[in-house]
Design an enzyme around this catalytic site. Structure first.
Site, PDB file in Angstrom:
ATOM      1  N   ASP A  61     -40.274 -63.467  61.849  1.00  0.00           N
ATOM      2  CA  ASP A  61     -41.510 -64.232  61.694  1.00  0.00           C
ATOM      3  C   ASP A  61     -42.744 -63.535  62.230  1.00  0.00           C
ATOM      4  OD1 ASP A  61     -40.427 -66.369  60.359  1.00  0.00           O
ATOM      5  OD2 ASP A  61     -39.713 -67.304  62.204  1.00  0.00           O
ATOM      6  N   HIS A  68     -34.857 -63.489  70.005  1.00  0.00           N
ATOM      7  CA  HIS A  68     -33.895 -64.122  69.101  1.00  0.00           C
ATOM      8  C   HIS A  68     -32.613 -64.399  69.864  1.00  0.00           C
ATOM      9  CE1 HIS A  68     -31.339 -64.822  65.611  1.00  0.00           C
ATOM     10  NE2 HIS A  68     -32.463 -65.106  64.992  1.00  0.00           N
TER      11      HIS A  68
HETATM   12  N1  CMC Z   1     -41.794 -64.953  74.821  1.00  0.00           N
HETATM   13  C1  CMC Z   1     -41.642 -64.855  76.166  1.00  0.00           C
HETATM   14  N2  CMC Z   1     -40.468 -64.951  76.809  1.00  0.00           N
HETATM   15  C2  CMC Z   1     -39.378 -65.180  76.042  1.00  0.00           C
HETATM   16  C3  CMC Z   1     -39.460 -65.281  74.637  1.00  0.00           C
HETATM   17  C4  CMC Z   1     -40.731 -65.142  74.042  1.00  0.00           C
HETATM   18  N3  CMC Z   1     -40.864 -65.250  72.697  1.00  0.00           N
HETATM   19  N4  CMC Z   1     -38.216 -65.492  74.143  1.00  0.00           N
HETATM   20  C5  CMC Z   1     -37.398 -65.513  75.195  1.00  0.00           C
HETATM   21  N5  CMC Z   1     -38.090 -65.315  76.337  1.00  0.00           N
HETATM   22  C6  CMC Z   1     -37.537 -65.210  77.702  1.00  0.00           C
HETATM   23  C7  CMC Z   1     -37.171 -66.563  78.273  1.00  0.00           C
HETATM   24  O1  CMC Z   1     -38.246 -67.122  78.985  1.00  0.00           O
HETATM   25  C8  CMC Z   1     -36.005 -66.194  79.168  1.00  0.00           C
HETATM   26  O2  CMC Z   1     -36.521 -65.611  80.324  1.00  0.00           O
HETATM   27  P1  CMC Z   1     -35.775 -65.846  81.757  1.00  0.00           P
HETATM   28  O3  CMC Z   1     -34.425 -65.212  81.617  1.00  0.00           O
HETATM   29  O4  CMC Z   1     -36.652 -65.181  82.761  1.00  0.00           O
HETATM   30  O5  CMC Z   1     -35.707 -67.338  81.949  1.00  0.00           O
HETATM   31  C9  CMC Z   1     -35.284 -65.098  78.392  1.00  0.00           C
HETATM   32  O6  CMC Z   1     -36.319 -64.476  77.589  1.00  0.00           O
HETATM   33  C10 CMC Z   1     -34.179 -65.605  77.470  1.00  0.00           C
HETATM   34  O7  CMC Z   1     -34.744 -66.589  76.625  1.00  0.00           O
HETATM   35  P2  CMC Z   1     -33.989 -67.884  76.106  1.00  0.00           P
HETATM   36  O8  CMC Z   1     -34.988 -68.973  75.890  1.00  0.00           O
HETATM   37  O9  CMC Z   1     -32.809 -68.181  76.966  1.00  0.00           O
HETATM   38  O10 CMC Z   1     -33.466 -67.343  74.701  1.00  0.00           O
HETATM   39  P3  CMC Z   1     -32.921 -68.204  73.541  1.00  0.00           P
HETATM   40  O11 CMC Z   1     -31.863 -67.420  72.907  1.00  0.00           O
HETATM   41  O12 CMC Z   1     -32.560 -69.580  73.991  1.00  0.00           O
HETATM   42  O13 CMC Z   1     -34.188 -68.363  72.570  1.00  0.00           O
HETATM   43  C11 CMC Z   1     -35.727 -68.044  70.843  1.00  0.00           C
HETATM   44  C12 CMC Z   1     -34.355 -67.666  71.380  1.00  0.00           C
HETATM   45  C13 CMC Z   1     -35.891 -67.440  69.443  1.00  0.00           C
HETATM   46  C14 CMC Z   1     -35.818 -69.575  70.693  1.00  0.00           C
HETATM   47  C15 CMC Z   1     -36.818 -67.522  71.793  1.00  0.00           C
HETATM   48  O14 CMC Z   1     -36.744 -66.129  71.898  1.00  0.00           O
HETATM   49  C16 CMC Z   1     -38.229 -67.957  71.378  1.00  0.00           C
HETATM   50  O15 CMC Z   1     -38.643 -69.075  71.715  1.00  0.00           O
HETATM   51  N6  CMC Z   1     -38.974 -67.105  70.612  1.00  0.00           N
HETATM   52  C17 CMC Z   1     -40.268 -67.459  70.127  1.00  0.00           C
HETATM   53  C18 CMC Z   1     -40.125 -68.329  68.889  1.00  0.00           C
HETATM   54  C19 CMC Z   1     -39.709 -67.533  67.673  1.00  0.00           C
HETATM   55  O16 CMC Z   1     -40.267 -66.497  67.369  1.00  0.00           O
HETATM   56  N7  CMC Z   1     -38.718 -68.078  66.927  1.00  0.00           N
HETATM   57  C20 CMC Z   1     -38.255 -67.484  65.678  1.00  0.00           C
HETATM   58  C21 CMC Z   1     -36.839 -67.033  65.745  1.00  0.00           C
HETATM   59  S1  CMC Z   1     -36.394 -66.000  64.325  1.00  0.00           S
HETATM   60  C22 CMC Z   1     -36.532 -67.035  62.960  1.00  0.00           C
HETATM   61  C23 CMC Z   1     -35.642 -68.227  62.994  1.00  0.00           C
HETATM   62  O17 CMC Z   1     -34.478 -68.126  63.368  1.00  0.00           O
HETATM   63  O18 CMC Z   1     -36.106 -69.297  62.594  1.00  0.00           O
END
Ligand code: CMC
Length: 438
Positions: free
Chosen positions: A372, A314
């Site tokens: 989720d 998140h």
């Molecule tokens: N699986 C694997 N790696 C992940 C994941 C994941 N679900 N989420 C983040 N990472 C890694 C990402 O690859 C990055 O690694 P590195 O530093 O080596 O490049 C690091 O963790 C930071 O990730 P980020 O993409 O910079 O984080 P963000 O804040 O931009 O993204 C997120 C947040 C929710 C979009 C992401 O965690 C994600 O895609 N999660 C899966 C989708 C999900 O479950 N979404 C629902 C969110 S809660 C309900 C809502 O708000 O709608």
């Protein structure tokens, strides 16, 4: 600072290296949470913008509605912890709270609930609007289209400067979005639309419109109605997330509320946001069995694969998402109530969570289950098709979107949302004739 948030007031002084130019920027404190630097005069003073793709360090507005402390795993609606609301409140009471700032007394509660329940019917001509969609259309496509089309049906409440128009539109949206969502499902399954009934509460009505058929009596299970009500409470608002910011940005132009909420629905649909509940179930289906978890985890960790552990991670929570904790507990309760003793999907999810929480990749990045991760398993057990999961999220979040939209419209400092950019394209150049191009 050691990652602790700073909560003081004062000024922050910025100086441009190599010049004698400085800017004193006010530091504004909120009720709780980190203070913000007011950069509104930064460009005028120093001729520079701030750069924050993804807005991870930017407060885009002032709000009194929802507070999240991502490090502590805290979520408050109007100051009340989500755990207390989940245990003691109802979705419509939470809706009143989000919209009005305070919990209702008994009379206010009754009047509000009656107001919502009495607006659940759709303009009859909206029925024929559904026929324009293909039968296999995704419910989110239908929801987005029909909610956007509401502005073509409810002309009498479109003046955003009239508080009474805003109030009626708020009721219409909160009351009618469940009917549209349920009808999107009925349309795709080929079953007759089921009209809302004023004898039911909000979640009961949604279950009734989703699952009743004219040929049989449908008894709304109180256990499932309470579980759905709880899921709606947990999804009702989440401060300035992508879809809420989309609603605010659309609304900042003066667009009507139906158009703004349709924009929010479109934004919610993505798998990184509300589409994650559907994506979790697809992921569990693809993994198939616990023995395939190591292979799947390896794929997620492989930077070239683009795979993510859906339902994990998140932007704000760097600790367990408090909604996920409640959801996990509810999941076990609902399956027990439904007499489902061994659900292979739940077993797989629990094992996947266990493996991830012991894996340094996830631990070091502070990736925990989010709301989720478990919601899809509950919704599936309740009989909802996977394609409806994100639509149910949209039903709940409509309350948050409407509350945030109302707050924005009533904020005297509100201006059109217009971010700037760091331009890295070609500098100005002259147009070459075709013959002179390589
Ligand atoms: N699986 C694997 N790696 C992940 C994941 C994941 N679900 N989420 C983040 N990472 C890694 C990402 O690859 C990055 O690694 P590195 O530093 O080596 O490049 C690091 O963790 C930071 O990730 P980020 O993409 O910079 O984080 P963000 O804040 O931009 O993204 C997120 C947040 C929710 C979009 C992401 O965690 C994600 O895609 N999660 C899966 C989708 C999900 O479950 N979404 C629902 C969110 S809660 C309900 C809502 O708000 O709608």
């Amino acid at each position: 600072m050691n990652g602790m948030s700073y909560t003081g007031t004062g000024t922050v002084t910025l100086s441009l290296d190599g010049t004698n130019q400085t800017a004193s920027l006010p530091l504004i404190a909120g009720t709780t949470g980190p203070s913000v630097i007011d950069i509104r005069k930064l460009y005028a003073d120093l001729g520079i913008f701030t750069f924050d793709p993804g807005y991870g360090g930017t407060a885009a507005c002032e709000s009194k509605i929802t507070y999240i402390d991502g490090d502590a795993g805290v979520l408050l609606y109007r100051g009340y912890p989500i755990e207390q609301l989940a245990e003691h409140s109802t979705f419509l009471e939470v809706a009143y709270l989000l919209l009005n700032g305070e919990l209702p007394n008994a009379e206010q509660k009754a009047v509000f609930e009656r107001g919502v329940i009495r607006h659940t019917m759709l303009h009859e001509q909206i029925r024929s609007f559904f026929n324009g969609f293909r039968r296999d259309a995704h419910p989110m496509a239908v929801l987005c289209g029909v909610v956007g089309a509401m502005s073509a049906f409810y002309h009498d409440s479109l003046d955003i400067n009239d508080p009474e128009h805003r109030r009626i539109s708020a009721f219409r949206l909160i009351a009618k979005v469940p009917t549209i969502a349920a009808w999107a499902h009925k349309y795709s399954s080929g079953q007759p639309f089921v009209y809302p009934s004023n004898k039911y509460g909000y979640a009961e009505n949604l279950l009734h419109m989703m699952f009743a058929v004219p040929t049989e009596e449908y008894r709304v299970s109180p256990v499932l109605a309470r579980a759905l009500d709880l899921i709606l409470i947990l999804h009702a608002d989440h401060e300035q997330n992508a879809s809420t910011s989309t609603v605010r940005l659309a609304g900042s132009t003066g667009a009507n509320p139906f158009a703004c909420i349709a924009a929010g629905i479109a934004s919610l649909w993505g798998p990184a946001h509300g589409g994650a509940n559907e994506a979790v179930l697809k992921m569990l289906g693809e993994i198939g069995h616990a023995r395939h978890i190591p292979e799947f985890i390896a794929k997620v960790k492989d930077k070239n694969s683009n795979a993510r552990l859906m339902g994990f991670g998140h932007r704000v929570y760097k600790n367990y998402d408090p909604r996920a904790k409640i959801m996990q507990r509810t999941c076990h309760e609902v399956l027990a109530e439904l007499g489902i003793k061994d659900d292979p999907l739940l077993d797989l999810a629990v094992e996947l969570e266990r493996v991830a929480l012991h894996d340094d990749y996830f631990v070091s990045r502070k990736l925990y289950p989010n709301v989720d991760f478990y919601s899809g398993i509950i919704l599936k057990a309740m009989g909802f098709p996977t394609s409806m999961f994100t639509a149910l999220f949209a039903v709940a979040r409509t309350v948050g979107w409407v509350s945030q939209w109302l707050e924005m419209i009533e904020d005297p400092s509100q201006r059109i949302g217009r971010p700037r950019q760091l331009y890295t394209g070609a500098a100005q150049r002259d147009y070459p004739p075709l013959a002179a191009r390589g």
